[in-house]
Design a protein around this motif. Structure first.
Motif, PDB file in Angstrom:
ATOM      1  N   THR A 143      40.377  59.417  20.314  1.00 41.30           N
ATOM      2  CA  THR A 143      41.188  59.023  21.320  1.00 41.30           C
ATOM      3  C   THR A 143      41.128  57.555  21.490  1.00 41.30           C
ATOM      4  OG1 THR A 143      40.542  61.148  22.427  1.00 41.30           O
ATOM      5  CG2 THR A 143      41.643  59.604  23.802  1.00 41.30           C
ATOM      6  N   LEU A 144      40.133  57.036  21.357  1.00 42.61           N
ATOM      7  CA  LEU A 144      40.100  55.433  21.498  1.00 42.61           C
ATOM      8  C   LEU A 144      40.802  54.976  20.246  1.00 42.61           C
ATOM      9  CD1 LEU A 144      38.883  52.932  22.934  1.00 42.61           C
ATOM     10  CD2 LEU A 144      36.734  53.256  21.359  1.00 42.61           C
ATOM     11  N   LEU A 145      40.680  55.461  19.260  1.00 39.32           N
ATOM     12  CA  LEU A 145      41.634  54.917  18.021  1.00 39.32           C
ATOM     13  C   LEU A 145      42.975  54.987  18.183  1.00 39.32           C
ATOM     14  CD1 LEU A 145      39.063  55.984  14.952  1.00 39.32           C
ATOM     15  CD2 LEU A 145      39.524  53.833  16.102  1.00 39.32           C
ATOM     16  N   ASN A 146      43.152  56.307  18.752  1.00 39.84           N
ATOM     17  CA  ASN A 146      44.702  56.377  18.992  1.00 39.84           C
ATOM     18  C   ASN A 146      45.310  55.537  20.040  1.00 39.84           C
ATOM     19  OD1 ASN A 146      47.171  57.868  19.277  1.00 39.84           O
ATOM     20  ND2 ASN A 146      46.130  59.837  19.162  1.00 39.84           N
ATOM     21  N   VAL A 147      44.385  55.123  21.029  1.00 40.08           N
ATOM     22  CA  VAL A 147      44.855  54.326  22.118  1.00 40.08           C
ATOM     23  C   VAL A 147      45.028  52.889  21.507  1.00 40.08           C
ATOM     24  CG1 VAL A 147      44.138  52.977  24.261  1.00 40.08           C
ATOM     25  CG2 VAL A 147      43.858  55.398  23.970  1.00 40.08           C
ATOM     26  N   MET A 148      44.120  52.408  20.537  1.00 41.17           N
ATOM     27  CA  MET A 148      44.154  51.152  19.947  1.00 41.17           C
ATOM     28  C   MET A 148      45.335  50.980  19.043  1.00 41.17           C
ATOM     29  SD  MET A 148      40.046  50.714  19.545  1.00 41.17           S
ATOM     30  CE  MET A 148      40.317  49.389  18.464  1.00 41.17           C
ATOM     31  N   GLU A 149      45.731  52.221  18.378  1.00 49.27           N
ATOM     32  CA  GLU A 149      46.688  51.921  17.368  1.00 49.27           C
ATOM     33  C   GLU A 149      48.101  52.181  17.839  1.00 49.27           C
ATOM     34  OE1 GLU A 149      45.370  54.640  14.525  1.00 49.27           O
ATOM     35  OE2 GLU A 149      43.819  53.401  13.593  1.00 49.27           O
ATOM     36  N   SER A 150      48.313  53.050  18.624  1.00 51.87           N
ATOM     37  CA  SER A 150      49.900  53.275  18.448  1.00 51.87           C
ATOM     38  C   SER A 150      50.420  54.212  19.999  1.00 51.87           C
ATOM     39  CB  SER A 150      50.286  54.368  17.410  1.00 51.87           C
ATOM     40  OG  SER A 150      49.733  55.631  17.480  1.00 51.87           O
ATOM     41  N   ARG A 151      49.403  54.771  20.673  1.00 46.49           N
ATOM     42  CA  ARG A 151      49.928  55.601  21.734  1.00 46.49           C
ATOM     43  C   ARG A 151      49.253  54.990  22.980  1.00 46.49           C
ATOM     44  NH1 ARG A 151      49.186  61.750  20.158  1.00 46.49           N
ATOM     45  NH2 ARG A 151      50.234  61.944  22.145  1.00 46.49           N
ATOM     46  N   VAL A 152      49.084  53.683  23.211  1.00 45.22           N
ATOM     47  CA  VAL A 152      48.466  53.262  24.364  1.00 45.22           C
ATOM     48  C   VAL A 152      49.459  53.573  25.690  1.00 45.22           C
ATOM     49  CG1 VAL A 152      49.466  51.114  24.159  1.00 45.22           C
ATOM     50  CG2 VAL A 152      47.299  51.343  25.323  1.00 45.22           C
ATOM     51  N   HIS A 153      50.718  53.554  25.455  1.00 45.55           N
ATOM     52  CA  HIS A 153      51.519  54.002  26.692  1.00 45.55           C
ATOM     53  C   HIS A 153      51.842  55.306  26.942  1.00 45.55           C
ATOM     54  CE1 HIS A 153      51.587  49.690  27.276  1.00 45.55           C
ATOM     55  NE2 HIS A 153      51.916  49.487  26.184  1.00 45.55           N
ATOM     56  N   SER A 154      51.113  56.472  26.067  1.00 41.45           N
ATOM     57  CA  SER A 154      51.789  57.843  26.121  1.00 41.45           C
ATOM     58  C   SER A 154      50.570  58.430  26.799  1.00 41.45           C
ATOM     59  CB  SER A 154      51.767  58.241  24.648  1.00 41.45           C
ATOM     60  OG  SER A 154      51.929  59.386  24.707  1.00 41.45           O
ATOM     61  N   ASP A 155      51.267  59.223  27.947  1.00 43.34           N
ATOM     62  CA  ASP A 155      50.648  59.982  28.615  1.00 43.34           C
ATOM     63  C   ASP A 155      50.112  61.494  27.671  1.00 43.34           C
ATOM     64  OD1 ASP A 155      50.787  58.394  30.782  1.00 43.34           O
ATOM     65  OD2 ASP A 155      52.622  59.733  31.633  1.00 43.34           O
ATOM     66  N   GLN A 156      50.904  61.599  26.778  1.00 36.94           N
ATOM     67  CA  GLN A 156      50.639  62.756  26.136  1.00 36.94           C
ATOM     68  C   GLN A 156      49.399  62.613  25.402  1.00 36.94           C
ATOM     69  OE1 GLN A 156      52.732  65.473  25.804  1.00 36.94           O
ATOM     70  NE2 GLN A 156      51.087  66.611  24.597  1.00 36.94           N
ATOM     71  N   LEU A 157      48.749  61.521  24.922  1.00 40.16           N
ATOM     72  CA  LEU A 157      47.704  61.323  24.524  1.00 40.16           C
ATOM     73  C   LEU A 157      46.398  61.678  25.315  1.00 40.16           C
ATOM     74  CD1 LEU A 157      45.428  59.703  22.823  1.00 40.16           C
ATOM     75  CD2 LEU A 157      45.864  57.803  24.053  1.00 40.16           C
ATOM     76  N   TYR A 158      46.560  61.463  26.540  1.00 38.30           N
ATOM     77  CA  TYR A 158      45.537  61.937  27.349  1.00 38.30           C
ATOM     78  C   TYR A 158      45.487  63.190  27.812  1.00 38.30           C
ATOM     79  CZ  TYR A 158      45.559  56.674  28.290  1.00 38.30           C
ATOM     80  OH  TYR A 158      45.412  55.446  27.985  1.00 38.30           O
ATOM     81  N   LEU A 159      46.674  64.021  27.841  1.00 35.54           N
ATOM     82  CA  LEU A 159      46.766  65.445  28.040  1.00 35.54           C
ATOM     83  C   LEU A 159      46.162  66.176  26.679  1.00 35.54           C
ATOM     84  CD1 LEU A 159      47.794  67.840  29.592  1.00 35.54           C
ATOM     85  CD2 LEU A 159      49.941  67.506  28.310  1.00 35.54           C
TER      86      LEU A 159
END
Length: 318
Positions: A143-159
């Motif tokens: 999840t941390l890598l995802n935030v750092m790379e491309s989806r920092v503004h995506s609510d779908q990431l946290y879901l």
């Protein structure tokens, strides 16, 4: 009867082969996805880096894990419990590689849940708990890598991360339920087997005296002869036993038989076996005696103990 060790070894081999097949399928799938993404220009990194990141790196990690795991599983110095842990960790590492490398995919975040449930197949809550803990740690990393790379503004990431977390916990809970159920079944089967053994032993014994019956004693004697073992065989009867039955009744006669049988078992002990032919006739089979004098000592002991059995009894049947 198959032992738990052989069962675990068979399942480890099966899981290891399955893991190789899964790794091959995953590698081919990654190659296909990479080809499609490059073709439709979805690669968000320079092509060499993209190929290394999403194909070469996971393939290297997965097959390195499998190679190291193969060597560890073949090491005879490693305990059975540790080998069970190793195969579970191998499944987890392959799953975690998929989870971290492909962190942009929601389903990929849930893959380690499979390893958590597989850990339950070895009937160890400890292993299952560790794999679940490792899976949550790698979920956080992914999840941390995802935030750092491309989806920092995506609510779908946290879901996706929350859903993956819940699925991993559900897999852990399911594995625990499965483990407890299998242990209950094992306990029930064990009790049933113990009861069956007891019943089989009872069938081999004379009901009245508790000595082995004639048929089973003959089998044991034949086995000793076939194995060329040196044994001593003696047939024993009770003098004037008919008069005991006629004078004092069969119930007292049965008591005498039980008492004499007890003396035989106690005297012979671990050096042999005692059986009843029928009526007042009994026989003993002895082994591991040093010489003929040892057998004479046993006979004298039996005779003396029987002679004193009813010494102070008013019926005076000595």
């Amino acid at each position: 009867m198959e032992t738990m060790k052989s069962i675990n070894e068979r399942w480890r081999k099966y899981l290891f082969k399955l893991l190789i097949y899964i790794t091959l399928v995953v590698s081919l799938t990654e190659a296909l996805l990479l080809y499609i993404q490059v073709k439709i220009s979805l690669a968000y990194l320079p092509l060499p880096i993209y190929i290394f990141r999403f194909f070469i790196l996971p393939v290297m990690i997965n097959f390195s894990v499998i190679g190291i795991g193969y060597l560890l599983l073949r090491n005879d110095n490693i305990t059975e419990e540790r080998k069970n842990s190793i195969i579970c960790v191998l499944c987890f590492l392959v799953s975690a590689t998929i989870q971290i490398i492909h962190n942009i995919s929601g389903p990929a975040l849930c893959v380690p849940a499979v390893a958590v449930f597989i850990a339950g197949s070895f009937q160890s809550i400890t292993i299952s708990r560790k794999i679940a803990g490792y899976s949550i740690v790698t979920l956080c990393i992914a999840t941390l890598l995802n935030v750092m790379e491309s989806r920092v503004h995506s609510d779908q990431l946290y879901l996706d991360a929350v859903v993956a977390f819940v699925i991993i916990l559900a897999a852990y809970a399911s594995a625990n339920v499965y483990i407890k159920k299998e242990k209950d079944i094992a306990i029930t089967l064990s009790k049933g087997q113990e009861k069956q053994v007891e019943m089989e032993q009872e069938l081999k014994k004379d009901v009245l005296t508790g000595l082995f019956n004639k048929k089973d004693m003959y089998i044991k004697i034949q086995q000793a002869i076939d194995n060329q073992e040196e044994i001593y065989l003696a047939i024993i009867d009770i003098d004037d036993f008919k008069s005991v039955n006629d004078t004092y009744g069969h119930m007292f006669g049965d008591e005498v038989l039980r008492d004499v049988a007890g003396i035989l078992k106690k005297t012979v002990g671990r050096n042999g076996l005692c059986g009843r032919i029928g009526g007042d006739e009994m026989f003993i089979v002895m082994e591991h005696l040093e010489d003929d004098e040892s057998i004479r000592t046993v006979f004298r002991t039996i005779k003396n103990n029987v002679s004193w059995l009813y010494h102070n009894d008013p019926r005076n049947i000595n």
